[in-house]
Design a protein around this motif. Structure first.
Motif, PDB file in Angstrom:
ATOM      1  N   GLY A 115       0.861  -1.189   0.000  1.00  0.00           N
ATOM      2  CA  GLY A 115       0.000   0.000   0.000  1.00  0.00           C
ATOM      3  C   GLY A 115       0.890   1.230   0.000  1.00  0.00           C
ATOM      4  O   GLY A 115       1.704   1.403   0.912  1.00  0.00           O
ATOM      5  N   ASP A 116       0.749   2.086  -0.999  1.00  0.00           N
ATOM      6  CA  ASP A 116       1.670   3.213  -1.221  1.00  0.00           C
ATOM      7  C   ASP A 116       0.841   4.487  -1.378  1.00  0.00           C
ATOM      8  O   ASP A 116       0.021   4.588  -2.296  1.00  0.00           O
ATOM      9  CB  ASP A 116       2.468   2.905  -2.500  1.00  0.00           C
ATOM     10  CG  ASP A 116       3.564   3.924  -2.818  1.00  0.00           C
ATOM     11  OD1 ASP A 116       3.790   4.834  -2.008  1.00  0.00           O
ATOM     12  OD2 ASP A 116       4.193   3.764  -3.888  1.00  0.00           O
ATOM     13  N   THR A 117       1.043   5.449  -0.491  1.00  0.00           N
ATOM     14  CA  THR A 117       0.272   6.699  -0.579  1.00  0.00           C
ATOM     15  C   THR A 117       1.069   7.848   0.013  1.00  0.00           C
ATOM     16  O   THR A 117       1.912   7.647   0.885  1.00  0.00           O
ATOM     17  CB  THR A 117      -1.102   6.566   0.127  1.00  0.00           C
ATOM     18  OG1 THR A 117      -1.847   7.784  -0.005  1.00  0.00           O
ATOM     19  CG2 THR A 117      -0.948   6.246   1.607  1.00  0.00           C
ATOM     20  N   GLY A 178       4.440   7.300 -11.578  1.00  0.00           N
ATOM     21  CA  GLY A 178       3.773   6.257 -10.821  1.00  0.00           C
ATOM     22  C   GLY A 178       4.198   4.898 -11.364  1.00  0.00           C
ATOM     23  O   GLY A 178       4.983   4.814 -12.307  1.00  0.00           O
ATOM     24  N   HIS A 179       3.629   3.838 -10.767  1.00  0.00           N
ATOM     25  CA  HIS A 179       4.147   2.491 -11.060  1.00  0.00           C
ATOM     26  C   HIS A 179       3.096   1.439 -10.745  1.00  0.00           C
ATOM     27  O   HIS A 179       2.255   1.629  -9.856  1.00  0.00           O
ATOM     28  CB  HIS A 179       5.396   2.240 -10.208  1.00  0.00           C
ATOM     29  CG  HIS A 179       5.214   2.592  -8.751  1.00  0.00           C
ATOM     30  ND1 HIS A 179       4.806   1.680  -7.803  1.00  0.00           N
ATOM     31  CD2 HIS A 179       5.333   3.784  -8.097  1.00  0.00           C
ATOM     32  CE1 HIS A 179       4.703   2.292  -6.630  1.00  0.00           C
ATOM     33  NE2 HIS A 179       5.004   3.579  -6.762  1.00  0.00           N
ATOM     34  N   GLY A 180       3.190   0.320 -11.457  1.00  0.00           N
ATOM     35  CA  GLY A 180       2.413  -0.838 -11.049  1.00  0.00           C
ATOM     36  C   GLY A 180       2.865  -1.291  -9.683  1.00  0.00           C
ATOM     37  O   GLY A 180       4.012  -1.072  -9.294  1.00  0.00           O
ATOM     38  N   PHE A 209      -2.032  -0.036  -9.687  1.00  0.00           N
ATOM     39  CA  PHE A 209      -0.907   0.884  -9.880  1.00  0.00           C
ATOM     40  C   PHE A 209      -1.104   2.136  -9.038  1.00  0.00           C
ATOM     41  O   PHE A 209      -2.178   2.362  -8.472  1.00  0.00           O
ATOM     42  CB  PHE A 209      -0.732   1.245 -11.362  1.00  0.00           C
ATOM     43  CG  PHE A 209      -1.978   1.777 -12.024  1.00  0.00           C
ATOM     44  CD1 PHE A 209      -2.249   3.134 -12.066  1.00  0.00           C
ATOM     45  CD2 PHE A 209      -2.897   0.903 -12.603  1.00  0.00           C
ATOM     46  CE1 PHE A 209      -3.399   3.618 -12.674  1.00  0.00           C
ATOM     47  CE2 PHE A 209      -4.053   1.376 -13.212  1.00  0.00           C
ATOM     48  CZ  PHE A 209      -4.309   2.733 -13.246  1.00  0.00           C
ATOM     49  N   THR A 210      -0.047   2.960  -8.980  1.00  0.00           N
ATOM     50  CA  THR A 210      -0.152   4.242  -8.285  1.00  0.00           C
ATOM     51  C   THR A 210      -0.280   5.361  -9.306  1.00  0.00           C
ATOM     52  O   THR A 210       0.159   5.246 -10.447  1.00  0.00           O
ATOM     53  CB  THR A 210       1.090   4.548  -7.421  1.00  0.00           C
ATOM     54  OG1 THR A 210       2.187   4.880  -8.282  1.00  0.00           O
ATOM     55  CG2 THR A 210       1.468   3.381  -6.522  1.00  0.00           C
ATOM     56  N   ILE A 211      -0.896   6.441  -8.870  1.00  0.00           N
ATOM     57  CA  ILE A 211      -0.847   7.724  -9.586  1.00  0.00           C
ATOM     58  C   ILE A 211      -0.325   8.708  -8.551  1.00  0.00           C
ATOM     59  O   ILE A 211      -0.854   8.765  -7.429  1.00  0.00           O
ATOM     60  CB  ILE A 211      -2.228   8.152 -10.113  1.00  0.00           C
ATOM     61  CG1 ILE A 211      -2.868   7.021 -10.944  1.00  0.00           C
ATOM     62  CG2 ILE A 211      -2.100   9.423 -10.956  1.00  0.00           C
ATOM     63  CD1 ILE A 211      -4.269   7.358 -11.474  1.00  0.00           C
ATOM     64  N   GLU A 212       0.736   9.436  -8.878  1.00  0.00           N
ATOM     65  CA  GLU A 212       1.414  10.255  -7.862  1.00  0.00           C
ATOM     66  C   GLU A 212       2.066  11.497  -8.447  1.00  0.00           C
ATOM     67  O   GLU A 212       3.277  11.672  -8.368  1.00  0.00           O
ATOM     68  CB  GLU A 212       2.430   9.404  -7.099  1.00  0.00           C
ATOM     69  CG  GLU A 212       3.364   8.553  -7.966  1.00  0.00           C
ATOM     70  CD  GLU A 212       4.298   7.690  -7.116  1.00  0.00           C
ATOM     71  OE1 GLU A 212       5.094   8.266  -6.362  1.00  0.00           O
ATOM     72  OE2 GLU A 212       4.231   6.452  -7.210  1.00  0.00           O
ATOM     73  N   PRO A 213       1.244  12.363  -9.053  1.00  0.00           N
ATOM     74  CA  PRO A 213       1.812  13.529  -9.728  1.00  0.00           C
ATOM     75  C   PRO A 213       2.577  14.466  -8.792  1.00  0.00           C
ATOM     76  O   PRO A 213       2.137  14.750  -7.682  1.00  0.00           O
ATOM     77  CB  PRO A 213       0.580  14.246 -10.303  1.00  0.00           C
ATOM     78  CG  PRO A 213      -0.562  13.787  -9.466  1.00  0.00           C
ATOM     79  CD  PRO A 213      -0.230  12.369  -9.098  1.00  0.00           C
ATOM     80  N   PHE A 242       0.685  14.342  -4.439  1.00  0.00           N
ATOM     81  CA  PHE A 242      -0.266  13.448  -3.773  1.00  0.00           C
ATOM     82  C   PHE A 242      -0.211  12.103  -4.481  1.00  0.00           C
ATOM     83  O   PHE A 242      -0.055  12.051  -5.713  1.00  0.00           O
ATOM     84  CB  PHE A 242      -1.701  13.992  -3.866  1.00  0.00           C
ATOM     85  CG  PHE A 242      -1.984  15.160  -2.956  1.00  0.00           C
ATOM     86  CD1 PHE A 242      -2.549  14.945  -1.695  1.00  0.00           C
ATOM     87  CD2 PHE A 242      -1.699  16.451  -3.347  1.00  0.00           C
ATOM     88  CE1 PHE A 242      -2.821  16.020  -0.860  1.00  0.00           C
ATOM     89  CE2 PHE A 242      -1.966  17.529  -2.512  1.00  0.00           C
ATOM     90  CZ  PHE A 242      -2.531  17.320  -1.267  1.00  0.00           C
ATOM     91  N   GLU A 243      -0.389  11.026  -3.730  1.00  0.00           N
ATOM     92  CA  GLU A 243      -0.322   9.672  -4.314  1.00  0.00           C
ATOM     93  C   GLU A 243      -1.423   8.776  -3.762  1.00  0.00           C
ATOM     94  O   GLU A 243      -1.617   8.714  -2.542  1.00  0.00           O
ATOM     95  CB  GLU A 243       1.033   9.033  -3.985  1.00  0.00           C
ATOM     96  CG  GLU A 243       1.152   7.573  -4.438  1.00  0.00           C
ATOM     97  CD  GLU A 243       2.522   6.951  -4.175  1.00  0.00           C
ATOM     98  OE1 GLU A 243       3.227   7.421  -3.244  1.00  0.00           O
ATOM     99  OE2 GLU A 243       2.881   6.008  -4.897  1.00  0.00           O
ATOM    100  N   HIS A 244      -2.101   8.087  -4.666  1.00  0.00           N
ATOM    101  CA  HIS A 244      -3.011   7.002  -4.288  1.00  0.00           C
ATOM    102  C   HIS A 244      -2.603   5.717  -5.005  1.00  0.00           C
ATOM    103  O   HIS A 244      -2.076   5.761  -6.124  1.00  0.00           O
ATOM    104  CB  HIS A 244      -4.450   7.337  -4.700  1.00  0.00           C
ATOM    105  CG  HIS A 244      -5.259   8.041  -3.657  1.00  0.00           C
ATOM    106  ND1 HIS A 244      -5.248   7.699  -2.315  1.00  0.00           N
ATOM    107  CD2 HIS A 244      -6.146   9.068  -3.761  1.00  0.00           C
ATOM    108  CE1 HIS A 244      -6.089   8.485  -1.650  1.00  0.00           C
ATOM    109  NE2 HIS A 244      -6.632   9.333  -2.496  1.00  0.00           N
TER     110      HIS A 244
HETATM  111 CO    CO Z   1       4.578   5.123  -5.451  1.00  0.00          CO
END
Ligand code: CO
Ligand code: MF3
Ligand code: CO
Length: 270
Positions: A115-117, A178-180, A209-213, A242-244
Motif C-alpha cells: 500500500g503506497d500513498t 507512478g508504477h504498477g 498501480f499508483t498515480i502520484e503527480p 499526492f499519491e493514491h
Molecule cells: Co509510489
C-alpha cells in the motif's frame, strides 16, 4: 477461475484476480491510516526524523512491514519532501518552520500486499501560493483517477493530469512517475503524469498501480542531491505531490488508499 485473470499483458502488466482487491484494500487502508494519524505530529519545531520514527512505530504496532526500509539501501519508513524537494526527501533533524509544506510518503506491506500513498501537510500557517499549489496538485491526481476505467489508456491518465496542471500555469515533473504495484513495490507500467490521449497500454480490469503527480510552481526540471535520493526542483520553486494506489474494476476504479478520517486533503475539515 477466470482465465483472463492472473496473467501478464504484452506490456508486462499483471492482471490481478478479484480476490486480490481485498489484500490491496487492507494494505492501502493501513498506509492511509498512518497518514491520517501522523497529522497531529506535524508542527513548527518538529523534526522530520521524529515524524519518521513515529511512522516506523505505527507500522510495527500494526504488525506490518515498511516497504522502504532496506529498499535499494533506503533506511527510513517514509520519504518526507519539504518545500522545493520534489520527492524522496530523507527524514533528518531539521526542524519544521512556519509555513513549510511537506509531502509524507509511506509504503507498507500487509500479508505480502503493498500500500503506497502520500499527501501534503503544512507546519504553521499555509501561504496563499502554497495553498494554490497543493489544491492544484490534489485536484490533478483526481483528474487522473477520473480517467481510470477499462478501455481508456495510460496516456489518457497523463493527459488529464498535464492539461489540468498546465491550465493553472504550473508544471508536471517528468523525471519521476507512478508504477504498477501489488505483491511487489514497483512493477510495470511506468505511470506517466503527462502525455497524449489514446497512447500507451490499454487499461484493463485487475491492473493495480499508483498515480502520484509531482507539480512545481516553476519549471519541471529536477536534480538529485549528493545523497543520491533527495530530488529537488532545479529552479528552487515549490513542489507538491499526492499519491493514491488504485485498482481497475469492471467499470471504473477502486482507490485502495482512501483516508478513513477523510483528511487526505490537508485543509479539509478546517
Ligand atoms: Co509510489
Ligand atoms: N513511496 C515511493 C513511491 O511512491 C517510493 C519511495 S522509495 C524510497 O514510489 F526508497 F525512497 F523510499
Ligand atoms: Co509513495
Amino acid at each position: 477461475m477466470d482465465e483472463r485473470k492472473g496473467r501478464l499483458t504484452k506490456d508486462g502488466i499483471r492482471i490481478y484476480q478479484d480476490a486480490d482487491h481485498a489484500g490491496m484494500h487492507a494494505a492501502g487502508k493501513l498506509a492511509a491510516t498512518i497518514l491520517d494519524d501522523i497529522a497531529q505530529h506535524v508542527f513548527v519545531g518538529q523534526t522530520t526524523g521524529e515524524i519518521d520514527r513515529i511512522i516506523t512505530q505505527m507500522v510495527e504496532d500494526a504488525g506490518a512491514r515498511s516497504a522502504t526500509i532496506g529498499y535499494k539501501g533506503y533506511q527510513h519508513a517514509s520519504c518526507i519532501s519539504m518545500n522545493h524537494v520534489v520527492c524522496h526527501g530523507i527524514p533528518g533533524d531539521k526542524k519544521l518552520k512556519d509555513g513549510d509544506i511537506l509531502n509524507i510518503d509511506v509504503t507498507v506491506i500487509v500479508d505480502g500486499w503493498f500500500g503506497d500513498t502520500s499527501r501534503m501537510y503544512v507546519a504553521g500557517k499555509l501561504s496563499r501560493k502554497s495553498e494554490r499549489l497543493i489544491q492544484v496538485t490534489h485536484d490533478a491526481l483526481f483528474k487522473g483517477i477520473e480517467a481510470v476505467k477499462p478501455g481508456n489508456t495510460f496516456g489518457d491518465i497523463g493527459y488529464a493530469i498535464q492539461t489540468y496542471v498546465e491550465a493553472h500555469r504550473m508544471s508536471v515533473v517528468r523525471d519521476f512517475c507512478g508504477h504498477g504495484l501489488g505483491r511487489v513495490f514497483h512493477a510495470p507500467p511506468n505511470v506517466l503524469h503527462y502525455g497524449r490521449a489514446g497512447t500507451g497500454p490499454v487499461l484493463e480490469e485487475g491492473m493495480f498501480f499508483t498515480i502520484e503527480p509531482m507539480v512545481n510552481l516553476g519549471r519541471p526540471e529536477t536534480k538529485v542531491l549528493a545523497d543520491d535520493w533527495t530530488a529537488v526542483t532545479r529552479d528552487k520553486s515549490l513542489s507538491a505531490q499526492f499519491e493514491h494506489s488504485v485498482g481497475i474494476t469492471a467499470n471504473g476504479v477502486e482507490i485502495f488508499t482512501l483516508s478513513p478520517a477523510g483528511t487526505f486533503h490537508p485543509t479539509y475539515g478546517e
